[in-house]
Design an enzyme around this catalytic site. Structure first.
Site, PDB file in Angstrom:
ATOM      1  N   THR A   1       0.854  -1.194   0.000  1.00 53.57           N
ATOM      2  CA  THR A   1       0.000   0.000   0.000  1.00 53.57           C
ATOM      3  C   THR A   1       0.885   1.238   0.000  1.00 53.57           C
ATOM      4  OG1 THR A   1      -0.075   0.028   2.419  1.00 53.57           O
ATOM      5  CG2 THR A   1      -1.902  -1.089   1.268  1.00 53.57           C
TER       6      THR A   1
ATOM      7  N   ASN B   1       1.466   4.675   1.161  1.00 51.21           N
ATOM      8  CA  ASN B   1       0.929   5.488   2.258  1.00 51.21           C
ATOM      9  C   ASN B   1       0.979   6.969   1.885  1.00 51.21           C
ATOM     10  OD1 ASN B   1       1.362   2.869   3.357  1.00 51.21           O
ATOM     11  ND2 ASN B   1       1.370   3.749   5.414  1.00 51.21           N
TER      12      ASN B   1
ATOM     13  N   GLU C   1      -3.842   4.539   3.191  1.00 46.56           N
ATOM     14  CA  GLU C   1      -3.011   3.615   2.411  1.00 46.56           C
ATOM     15  C   GLU C   1      -3.753   3.215   1.153  1.00 46.56           C
ATOM     16  OE1 GLU C   1      -1.552   0.197   4.576  1.00 46.56           O
ATOM     17  OE2 GLU C   1      -2.372   1.081   6.381  1.00 46.56           O
TER      18      GLU C   1
HETATM   19  P1  ADP Z   1       4.971   0.936   3.637  1.00 40.83           P
HETATM   20  O1  ADP Z   1       4.547   0.504   4.985  1.00 40.83           O
HETATM   21  O2  ADP Z   1       6.258   1.706   3.633  1.00 40.83           O
HETATM   22  O3  ADP Z   1       3.862   1.657   2.922  1.00 40.83           O
HETATM   23  P2  ADP Z   1       4.388  -1.406   1.986  1.00 40.83           P
HETATM   24  O4  ADP Z   1       4.862  -2.784   2.288  1.00 40.83           O
HETATM   25  O5  ADP Z   1       2.947  -1.074   2.173  1.00 40.83           O
HETATM   26  O6  ADP Z   1       5.296  -0.413   2.830  1.00 40.83           O
HETATM   27  O7  ADP Z   1       4.854  -1.118   0.506  1.00 40.83           O
HETATM   28  C1  ADP Z   1       4.441   0.049  -0.103  1.00 40.83           C
HETATM   29  C2  ADP Z   1       5.279   0.489  -1.271  1.00 40.83           C
HETATM   30  O8  ADP Z   1       5.297  -0.516  -2.295  1.00 40.83           O
HETATM   31  C3  ADP Z   1       4.623   1.713  -1.891  1.00 40.83           C
HETATM   32  O9  ADP Z   1       5.042   2.919  -1.271  1.00 40.83           O
HETATM   33  C4  ADP Z   1       5.064   1.610  -3.332  1.00 40.83           C
HETATM   34  O10 ADP Z   1       6.291   2.307  -3.490  1.00 40.83           O
HETATM   35  C5  ADP Z   1       5.301   0.112  -3.569  1.00 40.83           C
HETATM   36  N1  ADP Z   1       4.274  -0.582  -4.376  1.00 40.83           N
HETATM   37  C6  ADP Z   1       4.578  -1.556  -5.282  1.00 40.83           C
HETATM   38  N2  ADP Z   1       3.468  -2.043  -5.872  1.00 40.83           N
HETATM   39  C7  ADP Z   1       2.411  -1.367  -5.324  1.00 40.83           C
HETATM   40  C8  ADP Z   1       0.989  -1.426  -5.549  1.00 40.83           C
HETATM   41  N3  ADP Z   1       0.447  -2.269  -6.447  1.00 40.83           N
HETATM   42  N4  ADP Z   1       0.201  -0.579  -4.831  1.00 40.83           N
HETATM   43  C9  ADP Z   1       0.754   0.264  -3.934  1.00 40.83           C
HETATM   44  N5  ADP Z   1       2.086   0.371  -3.682  1.00 40.83           N
HETATM   45  C10 ADP Z   1       2.925  -0.437  -4.366  1.00 40.83           C
HETATM   46  N1  RBF Z   2      -6.570  -3.097   8.379  1.00 39.61           N
HETATM   47  C1  RBF Z   2      -7.387  -3.430   9.392  1.00 39.61           C
HETATM   48  O1  RBF Z   2      -6.944  -3.558  10.523  1.00 39.61           O
HETATM   49  N2  RBF Z   2      -8.736  -3.607   9.194  1.00 39.61           N
HETATM   50  C2  RBF Z   2      -9.307  -3.496   7.970  1.00 39.61           C
HETATM   51  O2  RBF Z   2     -10.523  -3.668   7.836  1.00 39.61           O
HETATM   52  C3  RBF Z   2      -8.465  -3.165   6.859  1.00 39.61           C
HETATM   53  N3  RBF Z   2      -8.951  -3.055   5.614  1.00 39.61           N
HETATM   54  C4  RBF Z   2      -8.116  -2.753   4.562  1.00 39.61           C
HETATM   55  C5  RBF Z   2      -8.631  -2.668   3.272  1.00 39.61           C
HETATM   56  C6  RBF Z   2      -7.807  -2.383   2.195  1.00 39.61           C
HETATM   57  C7  RBF Z   2      -8.383  -2.303   0.811  1.00 39.61           C
HETATM   58  C8  RBF Z   2      -6.414  -2.183   2.399  1.00 39.61           C
HETATM   59  C9  RBF Z   2      -5.501  -1.890   1.262  1.00 39.61           C
HETATM   60  C10 RBF Z   2      -5.897  -2.267   3.682  1.00 39.61           C
HETATM   61  C11 RBF Z   2      -6.741  -2.553   4.784  1.00 39.61           C
HETATM   62  N4  RBF Z   2      -6.246  -2.650   6.078  1.00 39.61           N
HETATM   63  C12 RBF Z   2      -7.081  -2.965   7.120  1.00 39.61           C
HETATM   64  C13 RBF Z   2      -4.894  -2.171   6.366  1.00 39.61           C
HETATM   65  C14 RBF Z   2      -3.844  -3.209   6.465  1.00 39.61           C
HETATM   66  O3  RBF Z   2      -3.823  -3.639   7.803  1.00 39.61           O
HETATM   67  C15 RBF Z   2      -2.558  -2.471   6.116  1.00 39.61           C
HETATM   68  O4  RBF Z   2      -2.542  -2.202   4.746  1.00 39.61           O
HETATM   69  C16 RBF Z   2      -1.321  -3.188   6.551  1.00 39.61           C
HETATM   70  O5  RBF Z   2      -1.263  -3.145   7.946  1.00 39.61           O
HETATM   71  C17 RBF Z   2      -0.077  -2.548   5.983  1.00 39.61           C
HETATM   72  O6  RBF Z   2       0.109  -1.256   6.435  1.00 39.61           O
HETATM   73 MG    MG Z   3       1.908   0.795   2.973  1.00 36.32          MG
END
Ligand code: ADP
Ligand code: RBF
Ligand code: MG
Length: 186
Positions: free
Chosen positions: A38, A40, A122
């Site tokens: 995701t 952020n 996110e």
């Molecule tokens: P963080 O906790 O730092 O956000 P994540 O494990 O959620 O780490 O990874 C997020 C990063 O992965 C994003 O900031 C982006 O650079 C990269 N990324 C790669 N593919 C995707 C995708 N399909 N959707 C969102 N972010 C993506």
């Molecule tokens: N985290 C939760 O604790 N509860 C949720 O219902 C929840 N729904 C999510 C739905 C989507 C579409 C996405 C992308 C994330 C969601 N998350 C939720 C967040 C998830 O816990 C988080 O992306 C990871 O902790 C990484 O930061």
């Molecule tokens: Mg993220």
């Protein structure tokens, strides 16, 4: 949970358009713990995100690749937890197809499953990126609400619900009244 019915076209307050924000670092859990990365987004810079109720939303997103002359040099920064480090590339490695208008799902809230102390926004983009894009500038629109944030008894159930969010979002974004909102991001 019974999911709320989603209208066949965006109804007010949607679409909500958020322009020129950027990707910041999170805890790094998205990819490593749930396998769903995701991007952020900072909430404090965007009044629309500060006032929007927590929950899961869907819409379209457009990443911007700034010209090399105005892009900062790649930089190594520390994560929120201060432990690991990540490279901020500001989107310089993005390929042309990564710069199209792409479907997304967005989670806004406290991630009850992980007991976060800070509200997070996110965005998971339904697209296969070959590289990360920390620091990248982007715009997106929020076109509808999918469900409230929930706590889960297992990470598997959280993942399953996110996969359902993705499917429902893609089904609705195909509908003409949603799909035509792409033009807000051109
Ligand atoms: P963080 O906790 O730092 O956000 P994540 O494990 O959620 O780490 O990874 C997020 C990063 O992965 C994003 O900031 C982006 O650079 C990269 N990324 C790669 N593919 C995707 C995708 N399909 N959707 C969102 N972010 C993506
Ligand atoms: N985290 C939760 O604790 N509860 C949720 O219902 C929840 N729904 C999510 C739905 C989507 C579409 C996405 C992308 C994330 C969601 N998350 C939720 C967040 C998830 O816990 C988080 O992306 C990871 O902790 C990484 O930061
Ligand atoms: Mg993220």
């Amino acid at each position: 949970m019974t999911r709320p019915e989603i209208p066949k076209k965006p109804v007010p307050p949607y679409p909500i358009l958020i322009r020129d924000t950027r990707v910041v670092a999170g805890f790094g859990r998205g990819s490593s713990e749930i396998g769903i990365p995701t991007a952020n987004i900072p909430i404090e810079d965007t009044p629309e995100l500060e006032t929007l109720p927590t929950g899961v939303y869907f819409g379209f997103i457009k990443l911007n690749k700034p010209s090399p002359s105005v892009t900062p040099e790649p930089e190594i920064k520390k994560r929120l937890d201060g432990k690991s480090e990540i490279e901020f590339t500001y989107g310089q490695n993005l390929q042309p197809k990564d710069l199209s208008i792409l479907p997304m799902v967005m989670s806004l809230g406290w991630n009850p499953f992980f007991k976060n102390e800070k509200k997070a926004c996110e965005i998971h983009i339904m697209h296969d990126f070959k590289s990360d894009f920390y620091g990248c500038s982007l715009s997106f629109n929020i076109l509808g609400y999918l469900r409230p944030e929930l706590d889960y008894v297992s990470v598997e159930l959280l993942i399953k619900d996110i996969q359902t969010d993705i499917k429902i979002a893609l089904d609705h974004l195909k509908l003409e009244e949603y799909n035509s909102c792409k033009k807000q991001l051109i």
